[in-house]
Design a protein around this motif. Structure first.
Motif, PDB file in Angstrom:
ATOM      1  N   GLY A  96       0.818  -1.196   0.000  1.00 36.96           N
ATOM      2  CA  GLY A  96       0.000   0.000   0.000  1.00 36.96           C
ATOM      3  C   GLY A  96       0.860   1.256   0.000  1.00 36.96           C
ATOM      4  N   PRO A  97       0.214   2.365  -0.088  1.00 39.23           N
ATOM      5  CA  PRO A  97      -1.238   2.554  -0.201  1.00 39.23           C
ATOM      6  C   PRO A  97      -1.745   2.191  -1.591  1.00 39.23           C
ATOM      7  CG  PRO A  97      -0.119   4.660  -0.338  1.00 39.23           C
ATOM      8  CD  PRO A  97       0.942   3.648  -0.060  1.00 39.23           C
ATOM      9  N   VAL A  98      -2.889   1.512  -1.643  1.00 39.08           N
ATOM     10  CA  VAL A  98      -3.458   1.053  -2.891  1.00 39.08           C
ATOM     11  C   VAL A  98      -4.972   1.027  -2.740  1.00 39.08           C
ATOM     12  CG1 VAL A  98      -3.274  -1.377  -2.217  1.00 39.08           C
ATOM     13  CG2 VAL A  98      -3.399  -0.788  -4.629  1.00 39.08           C
ATOM     14  N   VAL A  99      -5.668   1.254  -3.817  1.00 37.62           N
ATOM     15  CA  VAL A  99      -7.120   1.147  -3.834  1.00 37.62           C
ATOM     16  C   VAL A  99      -7.473  -0.325  -4.043  1.00 37.62           C
ATOM     17  CG1 VAL A  99      -9.241   1.844  -4.976  1.00 37.62           C
ATOM     18  CG2 VAL A  99      -7.364   3.479  -4.722  1.00 37.62           C
ATOM     19  N   LYS A 100      -8.105  -0.885  -3.068  1.00 38.75           N
ATOM     20  CA  LYS A 100      -8.425  -2.321  -3.122  1.00 38.75           C
ATOM     21  C   LYS A 100      -9.632  -2.546  -4.034  1.00 38.75           C
ATOM     22  CE  LYS A 100      -6.640  -3.261   1.497  1.00 38.75           C
ATOM     23  NZ  LYS A 100      -6.112  -1.887   1.693  1.00 38.75           N
TER      24      LYS A 100
END
Length: 363
Positions: A96-100
């Motif tokens: 992350g940070p990542v949009v799941k």
């Protein structure tokens, strides 16, 4: 005194035990089948119909073994699907940070994969010990509940597989969406491969669920149509056991009948009605070669004919009883005269070698 409404009360059904059902099945006179042809071996409808011992009844242990093997393979596939889903979730949580992505179908497949072995082997191994047969909760162990469970499991897996494929399958759905231009990890393609493999395993688990459902449905349908109409209420671990025991009892009863008939035939062949021994058997198999009593001889020559008062042999050399009239050669029957040509009267019982009541043969 019974009231008017007592006639409308539901009659209590008589519950038979397995032994009583087996006896009723064995004594059922309507179970007829045409015998096989001696030339072709096929059963023909034109031949005389005879009683049979029923259709083939598979042993319940065969189905238990098949169920255990099929449930094991399906459980392994389901656990592999859940394991890959957990690996995908773990990857997104650690990078992350990542949009799941949308995880609804992914989490559903994880739950289905973990719960499938528990449901399959729970109904096969644990619930029979928890809920006794014949109680209220004992219905869980019946065959109809197992069939409903297998059908529901197939429906659940096809729903999860389709949802997972629509949400995450393929490269077009596996996209990196990072915050603040976070660089894309170098191993992001691995998670895309895990998702695609998970989708394939979900479809495989659905196929295995359908296969095991068809096998159990086939066994239950065959037993219901040809053997036992109460198979749906039978314990699922003993599917077909009542029909198998009934046919086994019928086979044992038939073998006992055949053995008894064989012993009776052998005893009848060994016992001679005239000499009381094996002298009346002409051949080695014990069947008499002639119904005529041997002519007594004296020094190799036929014995002379004796008077009718004491009994003896007639002109043709046959034993004649004391009270039997002499045979008329022209009429061909004992006691016949020239007027009727020997039509009256029957052949003397001494001709067949049988002793009548109150008579004795003298030579």
């Amino acid at each position: 005194m019974p009231s008017f409404f007592s006639r409308f009360k539901r009659q209590q059904a008589v519950r038979l035990s397995d032994d009583e059902k087996s006896a009723a099945y064995e004594q059922d006179a309507t179970r007829y089948s045409p015998p096989p042809s001696p030339t072709t071996g096929k059963r023909g409808l034109g031949r005389r119909r005879e009683r049979t011992i029923g259709n083939y009844a598979p042993h319940p242990a065969v189905l238990r073994t098949l169920r255990f093997l099929m449930y094991g393979v399906t459980s392994l596939s389901a656990l592999a699907t859940a394991g890959l889903g957990i690996a995908v979730v773990q990857y997104y949580n650690t990078h992350g940070p990542v949009v799941k992505p949308s995880w609804g179908s992914l989490i559903a497949c994880i739950v289905f994969g973990i719960g499938t072995p528990g449901v399959l082997f729970g109904m096969m191994l644990f619930t029979p010990f928890l809920f006794r047969h014949g109680t209220v909760l004992g219905i869980i162990n019946q065959t109809r509940m197992e069939l409903a469970m297998l059908f529901g499991m197939a429906v659940v897996w096809i729903s999860g597989a389709l949802a997972l494929a629509c949400d995450l399958r393929g490269r077009e759905n596996c996209l990196w969406d990072g915050y603040y231009h976070y660089p894309k990890p170098s191993d992001f393609d691995n998670v895309c491969n895990l998702i695609n493999v998970q989708v394939g395993l979900a479809y495989t688990t659905f196929g295995l669920s359908v296969f095991q459902m068809c096998i159990v449905f086939a066994f239950a349908g065959y037993t219901l149509l040809y053997l036992d109409q109460e198979v749906l209420t039978e314990p699922t671990n003993d599917l077909g056991g009542r029909a198998h025991r009934a046919r086994k009892s019928a086979l044992a009863h038939r073998n006992m009948q055949r053995q008894s008939q064989r012993q009776s035939a052998e005893a009848a062949g060994l016992a001679s009605p005239t000499t009381g021994g094996a002298g009346a058997r002409g051949g080695p198999g014990g069947s008499p070669t002639s119904r005529r009593v041997p002519v007594p001889s004296v020094d190799g020559a036929p014995a002379p004919r004796r008077s009718s008062s004491a009994g003896g042999s007639d002109a043709e050399g046959r034993i004649r009883f004391r009270d039997e009239p002499e045979r008329d050669v022209e009429g061909g029957r004992p006691g016949a005269d020239s007027t009727n040509g020997g039509d009256e009267g029957l052949e003397g019982e001494g001709y067949y070698g049988y002793e009548a009541g109150g008579r004795s043969a003298r030579v």
